[in-house]
Scaffold this motif. Structure first.
Motif, PDB file in Angstrom:
ATOM      1  N   PHE A  21       0.850  -1.193   0.000  1.00  0.00           N
ATOM      2  CA  PHE A  21       0.000   0.000   0.000  1.00  0.00           C
ATOM      3  C   PHE A  21       0.881   1.237   0.000  1.00  0.00           C
ATOM      4  CE2 PHE A  21      -2.505  -3.241   2.312  1.00  0.00           C
ATOM      5  CZ  PHE A  21      -3.588  -3.301   1.462  1.00  0.00           C
ATOM      6  N   SER A  22       0.383   2.298  -0.617  1.00  0.00           N
ATOM      7  CA  SER A  22       1.111   3.558  -0.563  1.00  0.00           C
ATOM      8  C   SER A  22       0.675   4.290   0.704  1.00  0.00           C
ATOM      9  CB  SER A  22       0.793   4.392  -1.806  1.00  0.00           C
ATOM     10  OG  SER A  22      -0.547   4.813  -1.752  1.00  0.00           O
ATOM     11  N   PRO A  23       1.473   5.257   1.179  1.00  0.00           N
ATOM     12  CA  PRO A  23       1.079   6.022   2.361  1.00  0.00           C
ATOM     13  C   PRO A  23      -0.302   6.657   2.218  1.00  0.00           C
ATOM     14  CG  PRO A  23       3.367   6.432   1.863  1.00  0.00           C
ATOM     15  CD  PRO A  23       2.836   5.572   0.745  1.00  0.00           C
ATOM     16  N   THR A  24      -0.645   7.116   1.018  1.00  0.00           N
ATOM     17  CA  THR A  24      -1.966   7.723   0.818  1.00  0.00           C
ATOM     18  C   THR A  24      -3.078   6.695   1.002  1.00  0.00           C
ATOM     19  OG1 THR A  24      -0.991   9.284  -0.731  1.00  0.00           O
ATOM     20  CG2 THR A  24      -3.380   9.020  -0.823  1.00  0.00           C
ATOM     21  N   GLU A  25      -2.860   5.472   0.459  1.00  0.00           N
ATOM     22  CA  GLU A  25      -3.867   4.429   0.610  1.00  0.00           C
ATOM     23  C   GLU A  25      -4.083   4.103   2.091  1.00  0.00           C
ATOM     24  OE1 GLU A  25      -3.473   1.918  -3.555  1.00  0.00           O
ATOM     25  OE2 GLU A  25      -1.986   1.660  -1.980  1.00  0.00           O
ATOM     26  N   ILE A  26      -2.986   4.076   2.847  1.00  0.00           N
ATOM     27  CA  ILE A  26      -3.103   3.805   4.288  1.00  0.00           C
ATOM     28  C   ILE A  26      -3.835   4.950   4.968  1.00  0.00           C
ATOM     29  CG2 ILE A  26      -1.754   3.603   6.405  1.00  0.00           C
ATOM     30  CD1 ILE A  26      -0.274   1.516   5.108  1.00  0.00           C
ATOM     31  N   HIS A  27      -3.523   6.157   4.525  1.00  0.00           N
ATOM     32  CA  HIS A  27      -4.164   7.344   5.107  1.00  0.00           C
ATOM     33  C   HIS A  27      -5.678   7.293   4.899  1.00  0.00           C
ATOM     34  CE1 HIS A  27      -4.322  11.542   6.387  1.00  0.00           C
ATOM     35  NE2 HIS A  27      -5.201  11.732   5.409  1.00  0.00           N
ATOM     36  N   ASN A  28      -6.091   6.843   3.695  1.00  0.00           N
ATOM     37  CA  ASN A  28      -7.521   6.850   3.371  1.00  0.00           C
ATOM     38  C   ASN A  28      -8.266   5.612   3.866  1.00  0.00           C
ATOM     39  OD1 ASN A  28      -7.143   9.251   2.057  1.00  0.00           O
ATOM     40  ND2 ASN A  28      -6.845   8.303   0.052  1.00  0.00           N
ATOM     41  N   LYS A  29      -7.516   4.591   4.266  1.00  0.00           N
ATOM     42  CA  LYS A  29      -8.161   3.335   4.659  1.00  0.00           C
ATOM     43  C   LYS A  29      -8.849   3.491   6.006  1.00  0.00           C
ATOM     44  CE  LYS A  29      -6.475  -1.007   4.542  1.00  0.00           C
ATOM     45  NZ  LYS A  29      -6.466  -2.238   3.809  1.00  0.00           N
ATOM     46  N   SER A  30     -10.096   2.983   6.074  1.00  0.00           N
ATOM     47  CA  SER A  30     -10.815   3.108   7.350  1.00  0.00           C
ATOM     48  C   SER A  30     -10.674   1.826   8.180  1.00  0.00           C
ATOM     49  CB  SER A  30     -12.283   3.397   7.082  1.00  0.00           C
ATOM     50  OG  SER A  30     -12.770   2.503   6.108  1.00  0.00           O
ATOM     51  N   ASP A  31     -10.655   0.672   7.481  1.00  0.00           N
ATOM     52  CA  ASP A  31     -10.629  -0.596   8.225  1.00  0.00           C
ATOM     53  C   ASP A  31      -9.201  -1.123   8.328  1.00  0.00           C
ATOM     54  OD1 ASP A  31     -10.571  -0.891   5.478  1.00  0.00           O
ATOM     55  OD2 ASP A  31     -11.258  -2.966   5.568  1.00  0.00           O
ATOM     56  N   ILE A  32      -8.372  -0.370   8.993  1.00  0.00           N
ATOM     57  CA  ILE A  32      -6.973  -0.772   9.041  1.00  0.00           C
ATOM     58  C   ILE A  32      -6.730  -1.610  10.299  1.00  0.00           C
ATOM     59  CG2 ILE A  32      -5.641   0.913  10.373  1.00  0.00           C
ATOM     60  CD1 ILE A  32      -4.368   1.441   7.472  1.00  0.00           C
ATOM     61  N   SER A  33      -5.965  -2.689  10.135  1.00  0.00           N
ATOM     62  CA  SER A  33      -5.682  -3.495  11.326  1.00  0.00           C
ATOM     63  C   SER A  33      -4.225  -3.280  11.720  1.00  0.00           C
ATOM     64  CB  SER A  33      -5.951  -4.970  11.046  1.00  0.00           C
ATOM     65  OG  SER A  33      -4.859  -5.545  10.387  1.00  0.00           O
ATOM     66  N   PHE A  34      -4.033  -3.104  13.021  1.00  0.00           N
ATOM     67  CA  PHE A  34      -2.686  -2.816  13.489  1.00  0.00           C
ATOM     68  C   PHE A  34      -1.959  -4.076  13.941  1.00  0.00           C
ATOM     69  CE2 PHE A  34      -5.049   1.122  13.865  1.00  0.00           C
ATOM     70  CZ  PHE A  34      -4.196   2.006  13.228  1.00  0.00           C
ATOM     71  N   ASN A  35      -2.648  -5.202  13.884  1.00  0.00           N
ATOM     72  CA  ASN A  35      -2.006  -6.451  14.315  1.00  0.00           C
ATOM     73  C   ASN A  35      -1.568  -7.305  13.134  1.00  0.00           C
ATOM     74  OD1 ASN A  35      -2.649  -5.816  17.018  1.00  0.00           O
ATOM     75  ND2 ASN A  35      -4.750  -6.510  16.619  1.00  0.00           N
ATOM     76  N   LYS A  36      -2.116  -6.975  11.961  1.00  0.00           N
ATOM     77  CA  LYS A  36      -1.798  -7.789  10.795  1.00  0.00           C
ATOM     78  C   LYS A  36      -0.554  -7.239  10.100  1.00  0.00           C
ATOM     79  CE  LYS A  36      -4.266  -8.809   7.019  1.00  0.00           C
ATOM     80  NZ  LYS A  36      -5.490  -8.578   6.243  1.00  0.00           N
ATOM     81  N   LYS A  37       0.223  -8.176   9.540  1.00  0.00           N
ATOM     82  CA  LYS A  37       1.400  -7.758   8.800  1.00  0.00           C
ATOM     83  C   LYS A  37       0.975  -7.151   7.461  1.00  0.00           C
ATOM     84  CE  LYS A  37       5.578 -10.067   9.935  1.00  0.00           C
ATOM     85  NZ  LYS A  37       6.503 -11.152   9.707  1.00  0.00           N
ATOM     86  N   LYS A  66       4.401  -4.036  10.778  1.00  0.00           N
ATOM     87  CA  LYS A  66       3.101  -3.661  11.327  1.00  0.00           C
ATOM     88  C   LYS A  66       3.017  -2.159  11.568  1.00  0.00           C
ATOM     89  CE  LYS A  66       2.287  -8.039  13.582  1.00  0.00           C
ATOM     90  NZ  LYS A  66       2.539  -8.796  14.802  1.00  0.00           N
ATOM     91  N   LEU A  67       1.801  -1.652  11.398  1.00  0.00           N
ATOM     92  CA  LEU A  67       1.559  -0.234  11.684  1.00  0.00           C
ATOM     93  C   LEU A  67       1.402  -0.046  13.188  1.00  0.00           C
ATOM     94  CD1 LEU A  67      -1.089   0.906   9.068  1.00  0.00           C
ATOM     95  CD2 LEU A  67       1.158   1.905   9.372  1.00  0.00           C
ATOM     96  N   LYS A  68       2.066   0.988  13.706  1.00  0.00           N
ATOM     97  CA  LYS A  68       1.852   1.346  15.107  1.00  0.00           C
ATOM     98  C   LYS A  68       0.645   2.285  15.156  1.00  0.00           C
ATOM     99  CE  LYS A  68       3.903   1.090  19.178  1.00  0.00           C
ATOM    100  NZ  LYS A  68       4.733   0.124  19.801  1.00  0.00           N
ATOM    101  N   ASP A  69       0.723   3.344  14.367  1.00  0.00           N
ATOM    102  CA  ASP A  69      -0.465   4.119  14.056  1.00  0.00           C
ATOM    103  C   ASP A  69      -0.354   4.527  12.595  1.00  0.00           C
ATOM    104  OD1 ASP A  69       0.849   6.765  13.857  1.00  0.00           O
ATOM    105  OD2 ASP A  69       1.241   6.420  15.986  1.00  0.00           O
ATOM    106  N   LYS A  70      -1.254   5.366  12.134  1.00  0.00           N
ATOM    107  CA  LYS A  70      -1.295   5.641  10.695  1.00  0.00           C
ATOM    108  C   LYS A  70      -0.052   6.351  10.167  1.00  0.00           C
ATOM    109  CE  LYS A  70      -5.933   5.227   9.094  1.00  0.00           C
ATOM    110  NZ  LYS A  70      -6.949   5.784   8.222  1.00  0.00           N
ATOM    111  N   LYS A  71       0.748   6.875  11.060  1.00  0.00           N
ATOM    112  CA  LYS A  71       1.926   7.624  10.617  1.00  0.00           C
ATOM    113  C   LYS A  71       3.233   6.932  11.003  1.00  0.00           C
ATOM    114  CE  LYS A  71       0.290  11.113   8.555  1.00  0.00           C
ATOM    115  NZ  LYS A  71       0.601  11.080   7.149  1.00  0.00           N
ATOM    116  N   TYR A  72       3.124   5.799  11.704  1.00  0.00           N
ATOM    117  CA  TYR A  72       4.336   5.176  12.229  1.00  0.00           C
ATOM    118  C   TYR A  72       4.314   3.677  11.972  1.00  0.00           C
ATOM    119  CZ  TYR A  72       8.317   4.593  15.328  1.00  0.00           C
ATOM    120  OH  TYR A  72       9.561   4.310  15.833  1.00  0.00           O
TER     121      TYR A  72
END
Lengths: 236, 141
Positions: free
Chosen positions: B39-55, B108-114
């Motif tokens: 995913f690109s950073p923009t796609e992650i930014h726009n994604k609503s159903d993001i999981s922080f536990n999944k790789k 894994k994402l820690k939050d949407k920016k990290y």
């Protein structure tokens, strides 16, 4: 053009012509190797590992080209039932499948030093593995089914479905985000490969296409002889 | 011209081909999330159903002057020129990893920016040229 591939014409092709083709092919490939390994420069970012391209890209080209032919021949098999078409497609499958394998292996060898990984299940690599599966299925159908009519029908269906995979392979790098880079040589714009690297690539492509043609011709001749023998046996 | 038999075969073939193409299209469309490699950073930014536990994998360009190294880890910013994600990674990076070049980070994402990466892959583009040409190009720019 097609008339030259009629069974009787092919059988009359002398072995001398094939020998000459082999000599010419060896010369071209030798020249290609010298150019690819010594004359052409390293890449500004990848260094010498870019030289894998000179085998990888022609292999992929032949892999896709062969299957395109098999697919189109399969369509004509099911519609027009031209007798020698299935034999041509069948003869092209082994060399096509080997180059698919070479493309995958060299790509993997290239991936390690550049991407830092041997393999990634991205769309391009996965669709190439699917192509290999289609080749294997196609060849196995001919090997395992003894009735010519039946084998021809089933292998043609495999060929046609496999044909749909080809645009997926080609455009996978544009449709989805992949680890594999997009195409350097396209029909619509200038190649993004410097000419000092484009020249050995084209020489290698010509050499490897010649090699494929030779293997195809030899196999095709054998297949026609086999076909005629079987026919004679059945008539008796 | 074409006999009736041949015509009917053409018709059946075209029909079944369209059908199979349509099926493949819809299957690929519905699996798009799995077909994309990153995913690109923009796609992650726009994604609503993001999981922080999944790789997941994030890809883009390494932002210029963003790489900072200390003893334990390397930090840098992945950008798609619209949005950015800070990546932290403890390990060795591939040779082709450098500023301004393509990169794919797995982790894994820690939050949407990290993003905490446990694998870094270098992605190169379709441009091939000798080093001298590259230098000449840079000079003329």
């Amino acid at each position: 053009m097609l008339k030259n591939f009629f069974p009787n014409k092919i059988l009359s092709i002398s072995n001398k012509l094939i020998t000459n083709l082999i000599i010419a092919m060896i010369l071209v490939v030798f020249l290609g190797f010298i150019y690819a390994l010594f004359i052409s420069p390293p890449d500004y970012i990848q260094g010498d590992s870019v030289r894998i391209m000179y085998v990888h890209v022609p292999s992929s080209f032949i892999a896709l080209g062969s299957f395109a032919f098999i697919g189109i021949a399969s369509i004509s098999n099911l519609i027009f039932k031209v007798k020698f078409m299935p034999l041509m497609a069948k003869s092209l499958a082994p060399v096509g499948s080997i180059f698919t394998l070479i493309s995958i292996v060299t790509g993997s060898l290239w991936g390690k030093p550049t991407w830092g990984i041997w393999w990634a299940w991205d769309a391009r690599l996965t669709s190439m593995v699917i192509l290999l599966c289609f080749y294997v299925a196609y060849i196995l159908t001919w090997k395992l089914i003894s009735s010519f009519e039946k084998a021809n029908k089933i292998s043609s269906i495999i060929g046609i479905v496999g044909l749909l995979n080809l645009p997926v392979i080609k455009y996978s790098v544009d449709w989805w985000s992949t680890l594999h880079q997009t195409s350097s040589i396209t029909l619509t714009s200038a190649p993004t490969i410097h000419y000092t690297m484009l020249v050995p690539l084209i020489i290698m492509l010509v050499g490897m296409v010649m090699y494929s043609l030779i293997i195809f011709l030899m196999k095709y001749k054998t297949e026609i002889m086999k076909f005629k023998l079987d026919k004679k046996k059945n008539n008796k | 011209m074409l006999s009736k038999k041949v015509k009917s075969r053409i018709f059946i073939l075209i029909l079944s081909l369209t059908l199979v193409t349509a099926i493949i299209f819809f299957v690929l469309k519905s699996l798009e999330e799995n077909v994309v490699y990153f995913f690109s950073p923009t796609e992650i930014h726009n994604k609503s159903d993001i999981s922080f536990n999944k790789k997941i994998r994030v890809g883009g360009l390494v932002k210029e002057n963003s790489i900072s190294k200390n003893e334990k880890s390397i930090n840098f910013i992945i950008t798609d020129l619209k949005n950015e994600i800070i990546v932290s990674y403890g390990g060795s990076v591939p040779n082709l990893f450098s500023e301004g070049k393509g990169v794919v980070a797995e982790g894994k994402l820690k939050d949407k920016k990290y993003f905490i990466a446990d694998k870094i892959l270098a992605k190169h583009d379709e441009n091939y040229m000798p080093p001298e040409v590259k230098k000449a190009l840079e000079k003329s720019n």
